[in-house]
Write an enzyme that holds these catalytic residues in place. Sequence first.
Site, PDB file in Angstrom:
ATOM      1  NE  ARG A  46       1.523  -3.427  -1.583  1.00 23.32           N
ATOM      2  CZ  ARG A  46       1.621  -2.217  -1.352  1.00 23.32           C
ATOM      3  NH1 ARG A  46       0.793  -1.360  -0.552  1.00 23.32           N
ATOM      4  NH2 ARG A  46       2.828  -1.757  -1.350  1.00 23.32           N
ATOM      5  NE  ARG A  50      -2.576   0.904   4.048  1.00 20.06           N
ATOM      6  CZ  ARG A  50      -1.699   1.672   3.493  1.00 20.06           C
ATOM      7  NH1 ARG A  50      -1.182   2.898   4.188  1.00 20.06           N
ATOM      8  NH2 ARG A  50      -1.210   1.477   2.485  1.00 20.06           N
ATOM      9  NE  ARG A  59      -0.644  -1.569  10.035  1.00 22.80           N
ATOM     10  CZ  ARG A  59      -0.147  -0.836  10.886  1.00 22.80           C
ATOM     11  NH1 ARG A  59       0.111  -1.023  12.153  1.00 22.80           N
ATOM     12  NH2 ARG A  59       0.173   0.470  10.313  1.00 22.80           N
ATOM     13  CG  ASP A  95       6.855  -4.392   2.014  1.00 27.16           C
ATOM     14  OD1 ASP A  95       5.710  -3.946   1.868  1.00 27.16           O
ATOM     15  OD2 ASP A  95       8.013  -3.633   1.779  1.00 27.16           O
ATOM     16  CE1 TYR A 173      10.872   2.000  -0.877  1.00 29.11           C
ATOM     17  CE2 TYR A 173      10.693   0.389  -2.681  1.00 29.11           C
ATOM     18  CZ  TYR A 173       9.955   1.251  -1.764  1.00 29.11           C
ATOM     19  OH  TYR A 173       8.774   1.783  -1.909  1.00 29.11           O
TER      20      TYR A 173
HETATM   21  O1  CP3 Z   1       0.185  -8.061  -2.392  1.00 28.50           O
HETATM   22  C1  CP3 Z   1      -0.090  -8.347  -1.350  1.00 28.50           C
HETATM   23  O2  CP3 Z   1      -1.177  -8.557  -0.752  1.00 28.50           O
HETATM   24  C2  CP3 Z   1       1.167  -9.047  -0.375  1.00 28.50           C
HETATM   25  C3  CP3 Z   1       1.842  -8.327   0.335  1.00 28.50           C
HETATM   26  C4  CP3 Z   1       2.421  -7.083  -0.089  1.00 28.50           C
HETATM   27  C5  CP3 Z   1       2.668  -5.760   0.636  1.00 28.50           C
HETATM   28  N1  CP3 Z   1       3.559  -5.215  -0.143  1.00 28.50           N
HETATM   29  C6  CP3 Z   1       1.947  -5.523   1.911  1.00 28.50           C
HETATM   30  C7  CP3 Z   1       2.246  -4.144   2.364  1.00 28.50           C
HETATM   31  C8  CP3 Z   1       3.392  -6.890  -1.159  1.00 28.50           C
HETATM   32  C9  CP3 Z   1       3.355  -7.785  -2.370  1.00 28.50           C
HETATM   33  C10 CP3 Z   1       3.950  -5.664  -1.235  1.00 28.50           C
HETATM   34  C11 CP3 Z   1       4.933  -5.333  -2.158  1.00 28.50           C
HETATM   35  C12 CP3 Z   1       5.632  -3.991  -2.064  1.00 28.50           C
HETATM   36  N2  CP3 Z   1       6.045  -3.245  -0.925  1.00 28.50           N
HETATM   37  C13 CP3 Z   1       5.954  -3.071  -3.083  1.00 28.50           C
HETATM   38  C14 CP3 Z   1       5.623  -3.613  -4.718  1.00 28.50           C
HETATM   39  C15 CP3 Z   1       4.517  -3.552  -5.068  1.00 28.50           C
HETATM   40  C16 CP3 Z   1       3.682  -2.090  -5.163  1.00 28.50           C
HETATM   41  O3  CP3 Z   1       2.694  -2.112  -4.517  1.00 28.50           O
HETATM   42  O4  CP3 Z   1       4.445  -1.377  -5.713  1.00 28.50           O
HETATM   43  C17 CP3 Z   1       6.471  -1.879  -2.753  1.00 28.50           C
HETATM   44  C18 CP3 Z   1       7.137  -0.846  -3.438  1.00 28.50           C
HETATM   45  C19 CP3 Z   1       6.461  -1.948  -1.337  1.00 28.50           C
HETATM   46  C20 CP3 Z   1       6.923  -0.988  -0.369  1.00 28.50           C
HETATM   47  C21 CP3 Z   1       5.926  -0.567   0.550  1.00 28.50           C
HETATM   48  N3  CP3 Z   1       5.454  -1.127   1.503  1.00 28.50           N
HETATM   49  C22 CP3 Z   1       5.477   0.983   0.486  1.00 28.50           C
HETATM   50  C23 CP3 Z   1       5.795   1.939  -0.398  1.00 28.50           C
HETATM   51  C24 CP3 Z   1       4.448   1.011   1.750  1.00 28.50           C
HETATM   52  C25 CP3 Z   1       3.793   2.296   2.213  1.00 28.50           C
HETATM   53  C26 CP3 Z   1       2.658   2.424   1.331  1.00 28.50           C
HETATM   54  C27 CP3 Z   1       1.601   1.573   1.269  1.00 28.50           C
HETATM   55  O5  CP3 Z   1       1.181   1.318   0.029  1.00 28.50           O
HETATM   56  O6  CP3 Z   1       1.092   1.163   2.118  1.00 28.50           O
HETATM   57  C28 CP3 Z   1       4.355  -0.459   2.189  1.00 28.50           C
HETATM   58  C29 CP3 Z   1       3.588  -0.966   3.359  1.00 28.50           C
HETATM   59  C30 CP3 Z   1       2.697  -2.112   3.006  1.00 28.50           C
HETATM   60  N4  CP3 Z   1       3.047  -3.359   2.401  1.00 28.50           N
HETATM   61  C31 CP3 Z   1       1.253  -2.231   3.496  1.00 28.50           C
HETATM   62  C32 CP3 Z   1       1.143  -3.436   3.091  1.00 28.50           C
HETATM   63  C33 CP3 Z   1      -0.135  -4.185   3.344  1.00 28.50           C
HETATM   64  C34 CP3 Z   1       0.621  -1.261   4.495  1.00 28.50           C
HETATM   65  C35 CP3 Z   1       1.175  -1.275   5.783  1.00 28.50           C
HETATM   66  C36 CP3 Z   1       0.256  -0.868   6.890  1.00 28.50           C
HETATM   67  O7  CP3 Z   1       0.114   0.205   7.080  1.00 28.50           O
HETATM   68  O8  CP3 Z   1      -0.350  -1.540   7.431  1.00 28.50           O
END
Ligand code: CP3
Length: 367
Positions: A46, A50, A59, A95, A173
Amino acid sequence: MTMTSTRYQPTGNLPTPYAETPNFEPLLLRALKGETLERPPVWMMRQAGRYMPQYQAVRKRHTFLEICHTPEVAVEVTLQPLQQFGFDASIIFSDILIPLQAMGLELAFTDEKGPQFANPVRHVDDLKRLHGFDPMVDCDFLIKSLQMMRHELKDTGIALIGFAGAPWTLASYALEGCSWKTGRFSKQWLFEQPEALHQLLATITAMVIDYCDAQIQAGAQVIQLFDTWAGNVPTAYYEAFVQAYQAQVIDALKAKHPTVAVIIFVKHSRGLLPTMAKLNADCFSLDELTRLDEARNLFPAGTVLQGNLDSTALFLTDKAKLQALTEATIAQGGQSHYVFNLGHGVLPLTPVENVALVVDTIKNWHW
Ligand code: CP3
């Protein structure tokens, strides 16, 4: 707008290659091959997101899914942390839920609730709704983003990582319809309908293999699998419902692309490590609950470990303490077979200067 890899012009706006990277071979790839290095490679799960003002600005113009679906914008935000902090690796912005959307689940992201599927899998009959897809066609935006990123990264010594959710986390999921709360639906299937769950996991596993294969063909040099919810599965079910499917993905990818390293991240893996050690993965990404030097003894020689500074340490106001924790993590990781990362992802509201401090601390490290 169509954008092919040959027409894409890199922005050229990245740090210069590192002196310790002969022939621009990325430090991450050298670490994954087991080379002894002066300092470990550093990237963070990540690392785009944000906590960065530049990401928040994007965003304001685009929803999260629009960013994922628009290669020029996905590349813009993928580059942001590389430009600001100089990470050694780049994880493509996407994602883990994107391929479930391509299989027919209707995905929405809201700021309050995070990801949600409008039509989760709840009955065995719902499995018929899940359809196969061609990642090259139906996820062409991701393929283009990866191709464009490889052009950006040419000769920078920065490696490109593609990724996917592991089968258990993706199946969860699909069943829960949203982020894990109690895991009620997944566990109901585990206890009451194991055959249907195996069917769902098998469908998702075949998809994940094709999806990762397509990312490698598009330029990903490493694949990381995220099994964020694997640590919540009762031990008696773990090998058959979680690890067996991880193994299928890893073995299929290694058979097809023997030189492409596969990293696996299992959240809450403490206690699972001796079981996980049977996997054919090149690298295990560990969370902060495990000491890297103790974990190393549980894996076969030649295994690479990745991790595992606590993400919450990045909120410290005591900079010397943060630096000391970073250095202690490197010391536990060791001079070879080690990649620096966090125990999980960078959290929203993390102060950017602390991300910079951690990266600089690692870059100034000499064994
Ligand atoms: O790692 C990186 O920088 C690459 C991008 C990436 C995202 N999600 C971007 C993202 C990766 C590798 C993920 C993986 C992901 N997504 C996982 C597995 C790893 C982990 O963190 O547990 C999971 C479970 C998800 C599912 C997911 N996506 C959730 C639960 C959420 C909302 C909660 C949160 O942490 O934001 C997301 C949204 C998400 N994925 C955002 C980003 C940058 C935030 C989106 C936003 O509001 O702009």
